[in-house]
Write an enzyme that holds these catalytic residues in place. Structure first.
Site, short mmCIF file in Angstrom:
data_model
loop_
_atom_site.label_atom_id
_atom_site.label_comp_id
_atom_site.label_asym_id
_atom_site.label_seq_id
_atom_site.Cartn_x
_atom_site.Cartn_y
_atom_site.Cartn_z
N ASN A 7 -36.50 7.67 -15.68
CA ASN A 7 -35.77 6.78 -14.78
C ASN A 7 -36.56 5.48 -14.69
O ASN A 7 -37.59 5.41 -14.01
CB ASN A 7 -35.64 7.44 -13.40
CG ASN A 7 -34.81 6.60 -12.45
OD1 ASN A 7 -34.40 5.49 -12.78
ND2 ASN A 7 -34.56 7.12 -11.26
N ARG A 88 -31.84 7.85 -17.24
CA ARG A 88 -30.87 7.63 -16.17
C ARG A 88 -30.38 6.19 -16.25
O ARG A 88 -31.20 5.26 -16.36
CB ARG A 88 -31.53 7.85 -14.81
CG ARG A 88 -30.61 7.47 -13.68
CD ARG A 88 -31.34 7.42 -12.38
NE ARG A 88 -30.42 7.07 -11.33
CZ ARG A 88 -30.71 6.24 -10.33
NH1 ARG A 88 -31.88 5.69 -10.25
NH2 ARG A 88 -29.81 5.99 -9.41
N HIS A 177 -24.67 8.41 -7.71
CA HIS A 177 -25.27 9.75 -7.54
C HIS A 177 -24.48 10.81 -8.29
O HIS A 177 -24.52 11.99 -7.94
CB HIS A 177 -25.32 10.18 -6.04
CG HIS A 177 -26.18 9.35 -5.17
ND1 HIS A 177 -25.81 8.98 -3.90
CD2 HIS A 177 -27.41 8.82 -5.37
CE1 HIS A 177 -26.78 8.26 -3.35
NE2 HIS A 177 -27.75 8.14 -4.23
N ARG A 236 -29.15 0.34 3.92
CA ARG A 236 -27.83 -0.20 3.55
C ARG A 236 -26.82 0.09 4.66
O ARG A 236 -26.85 1.15 5.27
CB ARG A 236 -27.34 0.42 2.25
CG ARG A 236 -28.12 -0.04 1.04
CD ARG A 236 -27.70 0.72 -0.21
NE ARG A 236 -28.84 1.38 -0.79
CZ ARG A 236 -28.78 2.33 -1.71
NH1 ARG A 236 -27.61 2.74 -2.18
NH2 ARG A 236 -29.88 2.88 -2.19
N ASP A 278 -36.89 5.25 7.35
CA ASP A 278 -37.21 6.63 6.99
C ASP A 278 -36.76 7.58 8.09
O ASP A 278 -37.13 7.41 9.25
CB ASP A 278 -38.74 6.73 6.79
CG ASP A 278 -39.13 8.05 6.17
OD1 ASP A 278 -38.84 9.11 6.76
OD2 ASP A 278 -39.73 8.02 5.09
N GLY A 326 -33.17 14.00 0.13
CA GLY A 326 -34.26 14.02 1.11
C GLY A 326 -33.85 14.46 2.51
O GLY A 326 -34.44 15.38 3.08
N ILE A 327 -32.82 13.82 3.06
CA ILE A 327 -32.39 14.15 4.42
C ILE A 327 -31.53 15.42 4.42
O ILE A 327 -31.73 16.32 5.24
CB ILE A 327 -31.63 12.95 5.04
CG1 ILE A 327 -32.55 11.73 5.12
CG2 ILE A 327 -31.07 13.30 6.42
CD1 ILE A 327 -31.87 10.43 5.55
N GLU A 329 -31.59 17.92 2.48
CA GLU A 329 -32.36 19.15 2.23
C GLU A 329 -33.36 19.44 3.34
O GLU A 329 -33.74 20.59 3.54
CB GLU A 329 -33.13 19.02 0.90
CG GLU A 329 -32.23 19.04 -0.31
CD GLU A 329 -32.99 18.71 -1.60
OE1 GLU A 329 -34.19 19.01 -1.70
OE2 GLU A 329 -32.36 18.12 -2.51
N ASN A 330 -33.80 18.36 4.03
CA ASN A 330 -34.95 18.53 4.93
C ASN A 330 -34.71 18.28 6.42
O ASN A 330 -35.51 18.73 7.23
CB ASN A 330 -36.09 17.60 4.49
CG ASN A 330 -36.62 17.98 3.13
OD1 ASN A 330 -37.11 19.08 2.94
ND2 ASN A 330 -36.47 17.09 2.17
N GLU A 379 -31.90 15.81 -10.27
CA GLU A 379 -31.25 14.91 -11.23
C GLU A 379 -32.01 14.88 -12.56
O GLU A 379 -31.40 14.77 -13.62
CB GLU A 379 -31.15 13.50 -10.62
CG GLU A 379 -30.13 13.43 -9.51
CD GLU A 379 -30.32 12.22 -8.60
OE1 GLU A 379 -31.24 12.25 -7.76
OE2 GLU A 379 -29.57 11.25 -8.74
P1 AMP Z 1 -34.44 10.56 -1.00
O1 AMP Z 1 -33.88 9.17 -1.14
O2 AMP Z 1 -33.51 11.62 -1.46
O3 AMP Z 1 -35.82 10.70 -1.58
O4 AMP Z 1 -34.61 10.82 0.57
C1 AMP Z 1 -35.46 10.07 1.36
C2 AMP Z 1 -35.18 10.37 2.82
O5 AMP Z 1 -35.40 11.77 3.07
C3 AMP Z 1 -36.09 9.62 3.79
O6 AMP Z 1 -35.31 9.06 4.84
C4 AMP Z 1 -36.98 10.71 4.33
O7 AMP Z 1 -37.36 10.44 5.65
C5 AMP Z 1 -36.05 11.90 4.31
N1 AMP Z 1 -36.85 13.13 4.45
C6 AMP Z 1 -37.70 13.67 3.56
N2 AMP Z 1 -38.32 14.75 4.10
C7 AMP Z 1 -37.82 14.89 5.37
C8 AMP Z 1 -38.05 15.78 6.45
N3 AMP Z 1 -38.91 16.78 6.33
N4 AMP Z 1 -37.34 15.61 7.60
C9 AMP Z 1 -36.46 14.59 7.73
N5 AMP Z 1 -36.21 13.71 6.74
C10 AMP Z 1 -36.88 13.84 5.59
#
Ligand code: AMP
Length: 392
Positions: A7, A88, A177, A236, A278, A326-327, A329-330, A379
């Site tokens: 990428n 990518r 995506h 965004r 974040d 990120g969000i 999954e977490n 990905e």
């Molecule tokens: P990505 O663009 O898929 O890498 O996602 C980035 C976003 O995932 C950011 O806003 C991170 O704060 C969020 N993220 C990653 N780990 C966590 C977590 N444990 N709890 C809440 N948000 C998370």
């Protein structure tokens, strides 16, 4: 076979080397600040992290360091062992609905499409050319973010502006995506052993998009001509009243690039909270009683909920809702807030099941009308699998 998934950004280059068909990750890493000074790269091999500060004057130099590291770390003994390289590419326009082998025409098409994704497509071409130069006998493929969405029909991808503008400039929804949404579709279909699923795939990260999929085909997706449209994101704005744009431009005396910068980089969670883009910082803020963080979180959840409800209607009832990135999954809180706002659809989250991060899991209760899953995306692996399938 050893397949490299790449990428390339304007000043960065991320890569993962896989062994296929075993899907084994051998090494991954990122080259950063290429061509802008203070450059460095990080590698992850067998769980160990390495960081080296080196002068990366251009992408070609980064590729050379990458090849040396692969040999020095005995991941390969000669460059011939790399069987294929998958790249990518963000924008494939209406020209590409699947992964293709790179040739001169493909490179020219990606360059010509740069109008629609100026930062991304130009950087991808630089990356592709650097690898062709370093490994002239190795096949390269391109995997487009837009390709999976090419099944959308005209009534879904057109904007209600004069039709001639679509004919003249290809102004339409492309969606992004796509590689992630395809990975999610494959994972959940395989898990549930059903290919005829109606899926709402929620890729929620720094950039976010929601996609409605039926029988493996995209029906509609939230991002548009560019990745600025759809739900509210890290920086965004997502969907807004278009009149806001000329209004701000006049009041703040901004030109087109400046307003684009404001909506792409200073809006979303960052713009509303005034704290961070974040989601972890937003959660910390709202836990400490920061009202603007709570407001940002609520607004973000609302836009996601709106798309899920709309796509549930479009699909005439979804079979499954998946959360990824990120969000997705977490963030336990974000998923819980989304589910609570969807109670009118008979959706029920199981708080214990939802107490999970980064793992495949059912998170809804057994009596939820639509089951919800966390499905980690990959990905890079999808790009490597496509490349493997094309060249094997
Ligand atoms: P990505 O663009 O898929 O890498 O996602 C980035 C976003 O995932 C950011 O806003 C991170 O704060 C969020 N993220 C990653 N780990 C966590 C977590 N444990 N709890 C809440 N948000 C998370």
């Amino acid at each position: 076979m050893k397949i490299l998934s790449v990428n390339a950004g304007s000043s960065s280059l991320k890569f993962t080397l896989f062994e296929l068909p075993e899907k084994k990750e051998l090494i991954n890493g990122t080259f950063e600040k290429i061509g802008i000074g203070n450059s460095f790269y990080t590698l992850k091999i067998n769980g160990e992290k390495i960081r080296r500060e080196v002068d990366l004057t251009d992408h070609g130099v980064a590729v050379k360091y990458l090849m040396d590291e692969l040999i020095n770390n005995k991941i390969i003994s000669s460059l011939d062992e790399i069987d294929g390289i998958g790249h990518r590419v963000v924008q494939g326009g209406a020209l590409y609905n699947k992964t293709v082998l790179v040739d001169e025409k493909v490179i020219k098409d990606i360059e010509d499409l740069a109008d629609l994704a100026p930062l991304h497509n130009k950087a991808h071409v630089i990356g592709i050319k650097a690898f062709i130069e370093a490994l002239p006998n190795t096949p390269n493929t391109v995997v487009f973010d837009t390709a999976f969405h090419q099944t959308m029909e005209e009534d879904k991808f057109l904007y209600p502006i004069p039709y001639e503008l679509y004919e003249k400039y290809n102004i339409r929804k492309y969606g992004f995506h796509g590689t992630s949404h395809r990975f999610i579709t494959n994972s959940i279909s395989e898990y549930l052993n059903r290919m005829d699923l109606k899926i709402i795939s929620c890729h929620i990260g720094n950039g976010s998009s929601i996609t409605a999929i039926k029988n493996g085909k995209v029906i509609d997706t939230s991002m548009g001509l560019t990745p600025l449209a759809g739900v509210m994101m890290g920086t965004r704005c997502g969907d807004i009243d278009p009149s806001i744009i000329p209004f701000i431009m006049k009041k703040e005396n901004l030109n087109a690039d400046q307003i684009s910068d404001l909506l792409n980089k200073k809006s979303g969670l960052l713009g509303i909270s005034g704290v961070s883009s974040d989601s972890r910082d937003i959660e910390d803020g709202l836990n400490n009683g920061n009202k603007r963080c709570m407001l940002a979180q609520k607004m973000c959840v609302k836009t996601i909920v709106n798309y899920i409800a709309m796509y549930n209607n479009l699909l005439n009832g979804a079979d499954v809702i998946c959360f990824t990135a990120g969000i997705g999954e977490n963030s336990i809180l974000t998923r819980e807030m989304i589910a609570e706002s969807l109670s009118s659809l008979g959706i029920k989250i199981d708080k214990e099941r939802n107490n999970v991060r980064g793992k495949f899991a059912l998170i809804s209760s057994d009596d939820s009308k639509i089951p919800m899953y966390v499905v980690p995306t990959n990905e890079e692996l999808m790009i490597a699998i496509d490349t493997y399938n094309l060249i094997k």
